[in-house]
Design an enzyme around this catalytic site. Structure first.
Site, PDB file in Angstrom:
ATOM      1  CD  GLU A 272      -2.472  -1.120   2.853  1.00 15.57           C
ATOM      2  OE1 GLU A 272      -2.108  -0.281   3.704  1.00 15.57           O
ATOM      3  OE2 GLU A 272      -3.358  -1.949   3.078  1.00 15.57           O
ATOM      4  N   PRO A 273       1.630   1.494  -1.032  1.00 13.95           N
ATOM      5  CG  PRO A 273       2.762   1.518  -3.093  1.00 13.95           C
ATOM      6  CD  PRO A 273       1.767   0.729  -2.286  1.00 13.95           C
ATOM      7  N   GLY A 274       2.043   5.029  -0.665  1.00 16.46           N
ATOM      8  CA  GLY A 274       1.472   6.333  -0.988  1.00 16.46           C
ATOM      9  C   GLY A 274       2.609   7.295  -1.314  1.00 16.46           C
ATOM     10  NE  ARG A 275       6.116   9.630   3.517  1.00 14.84           N
ATOM     11  CZ  ARG A 275       5.657  10.567   4.354  1.00 14.84           C
ATOM     12  NH1 ARG A 275       5.927  11.830   4.157  1.00 14.84           N
ATOM     13  NH2 ARG A 275       4.949  10.222   5.417  1.00 14.84           N
ATOM     14  NE  ARG A 311       4.806  15.362   4.967  1.00 14.68           N
ATOM     15  CZ  ARG A 311       6.058  15.157   5.274  1.00 14.68           C
ATOM     16  NH1 ARG A 311       6.994  15.957   4.806  1.00 14.68           N
ATOM     17  NH2 ARG A 311       6.410  14.170   6.055  1.00 14.68           N
ATOM     18  CE1 TYR A 315       2.262  14.436  10.675  1.00 15.38           C
ATOM     19  CE2 TYR A 315       2.632  15.504   8.562  1.00 15.38           C
ATOM     20  CZ  TYR A 315       1.827  14.787   9.407  1.00 15.38           C
ATOM     21  OH  TYR A 315       0.583  14.415   8.990  1.00 15.38           O
ATOM     22  CB  CYS A 341      -2.336  35.639  11.242  1.00 14.17           C
ATOM     23  SG  CYS A 341      -2.322  36.895   9.981  1.00 14.17           S
ATOM     24  CD  GLU A 342      -1.327  28.997  13.262  1.00 16.05           C
ATOM     25  OE1 GLU A 342      -0.836  28.150  13.997  1.00 16.05           O
ATOM     26  OE2 GLU A 342      -2.518  29.018  12.931  1.00 16.05           O
TER      27      GLU A 342
END
Ligand code: LLP
Length: 417
Positions: A272-275, A311, A315, A341-342
């Protein structure tokens, strides 16, 4: 190949990034078709007799799903919405596996109606719900249990799933009992076993450890006369975000798991590869809005916000950033930040990077996975455009939001009450 400098200017396949920015404005997600095909084909080659189920959550763009569907991909889905999209893209339902800890009754019904290959079941209550709904529909639901093998994938804690104490999978020690319970349920057909230990994994060892543990369960199940057809090893292979990273290739993953599962001649592998299919195929083009100095710190304020790429914020992820035109300016230490605005809104902190000028273009690398997919309209910002470059051709795969899109779900509400 794919994304590189030609002379001093960045190109995506055969089109310069400067030209793309003129054509599409910024910020824009830009993907290389060639890289997408290469990545998928290296899985297809390594897992030639198996099923490659693309993990749709990484990037669920419809054109991308159609490209992968045409290449013969299956899909790993986690919601009714993903099921809807992959069916629309023409993915064969018999190559769809359904993961996730919180499948609702409505979603289970939709998946049963669609005749997907199997549910990867994550709890006893979910098993009971699937059995009950299948009974109401006069069907048998094909299932695997997602087993949590208690293996450390050595990745960021938010994307590590294979250790006990996370919400994922059936506890390893409970798996056999769970299979025995399921074998007694009239509307359940047990066909597989599944595990997924995490994401952005850069070592092969955790996969092998997980495989060894899963294999023990398979042997025990066989001795109990419970025979499986599918072994789903999950996804999670990492990509090279940083220079010193050396992610394993699909063929190395295949070899590692086959050293354990090779003895089961009657079983089909699912991966099940995504990235690792889409992550490194794209850059986000952006532009410098302002430069600023505050205290001792230099900032490049760009038009890519955390709503476009969350990301780094979520992370602490590293994304390499390239100036679209190489410059003779010396790199200095600076923060590259968005307009939101943060203080959490940044793409790079304390990065050595040239202090570009207003209007200069940048390309943030490796945004193909979990870039656009995790984007939002936070700060009422328009979500960005997406394009795929195929040689000299530009394929428009997502339009930029318009101001009207910011209102669309919040007006004319009468008929929805
Ligand atoms: N299978 C299951 C059951 C999953 O939960 C995932 C990812 C995959 C496959 C695909 O993993 P991949 O091959 O893409 O590593 N948003 C985070 C990543 C979350 C991954 C969630 N599950 C990030 O941006 O790093």
């Amino acid at each position: 190949m794919g994304i590189k400098y030609i002379k001093n200017e960045l190109f995506i396949e055969q089109i310069s990034a400067v030209k793309l920015a003129e054509l599409c404005d910024t910020p824009t997600y830009v993907y290389s078709k060639k890289l997408i095909l290469n990545n998928f084909n290296s899985y297809k080659k390594a897992f030639n007799n198996d099923i490659v189920c693309y993990a749709v959550k990484a990037n669920s763009n419809q054109t991308l799903l159609e490209i992968l569907s045409n290449l013969g991909a299956g899909a790993d889905i986690v919601s009714g919405g993903e099921l809807f999209k992959v069916l629309r893209a023409g993915i064969n339902p018999q190559k769809i596996v359904y993961s996730g800890v919180g499948k609702t009754a409505e979603e289970i019904k939709y998946a049963l109606e669609s005749n997907i290959l199997m549910f990867n079941v994550e709890s006893y209550e979910e098993l009971c719900a699937i059995n009950k709904i299948a009974k109401q529909m006069n069907k048998k639901a094909r299932i695997a249990f997602r087993v949590n093998p208690n293996v450390d994938p050595d990745t960021h804690k938010y994307i590590a799933t294979g250790k006990h104490g996370t919400k994922f999978g059936i506890k390893y020690e409970d798996a056999i009992d769970m299979y025995i319970s399921a074998s007694k349920m009239a509307n359940i057909e047990i066909i597989g076993i599944d595990t997924h230990i995490g994401s952005q994994i850069l070592k092969i060892e955790p996969y092998k450890l997980a495989a060894l543990k899963i294999s023990k369960l398979i042997d025990k199940l066989e001795s109990l006369n419970i025979h499986l057809k599918y072994i789903d090893i999950g996804g999670g292979l990492g990509i090279k975000y940083e220079k010193n990273q050396k992610p394993p290739k699909p063929i190395e993953l295949k070899k590692a798991v086959m050293s354990v599962f090779g003895k089961y001649k009657d079983k089909t592998l699912i991966v099940e590869p995504g990235r690792s299919i889409i992550g490194n195929t794209g850059v986000m083009l952006g532009k410098v809005i302002y430069r600023k100095k505050s205290g001792n710190k230099n900032f490049l304020i760009v038009d890519i916000g955390m709503n476009d790429l969350i990301r780094p914020t979520l992370y602490d992820a590293y994304h390499n950033i390239l100036p679209v035109k190489k410059t003779s300016k010396k790199p200095i230490t600076l923060d590259i930040v968005g307009p939101i605005c943060e203080s959490g809104d940044f793409i790079a902190k304390d990065r050595k990077f040239p202090l570009l000028e207003q209007g200069d273009l940048i390309a943030v690398e490796c945004i193909g996975a979990y870039g656009s997919a995790m984007s939002s309209q936070y700060n009422s910002r328009k979500r960005s455009r997406g394009i795929i470059v195929d040689g000299k051709k530009v394929i428009h795969i997502r339009r930029r939001d318009e101001f009207e899109d910011l209102l669309r779900l919040e007006e004319n509400l009468e008929k929805y009450l």
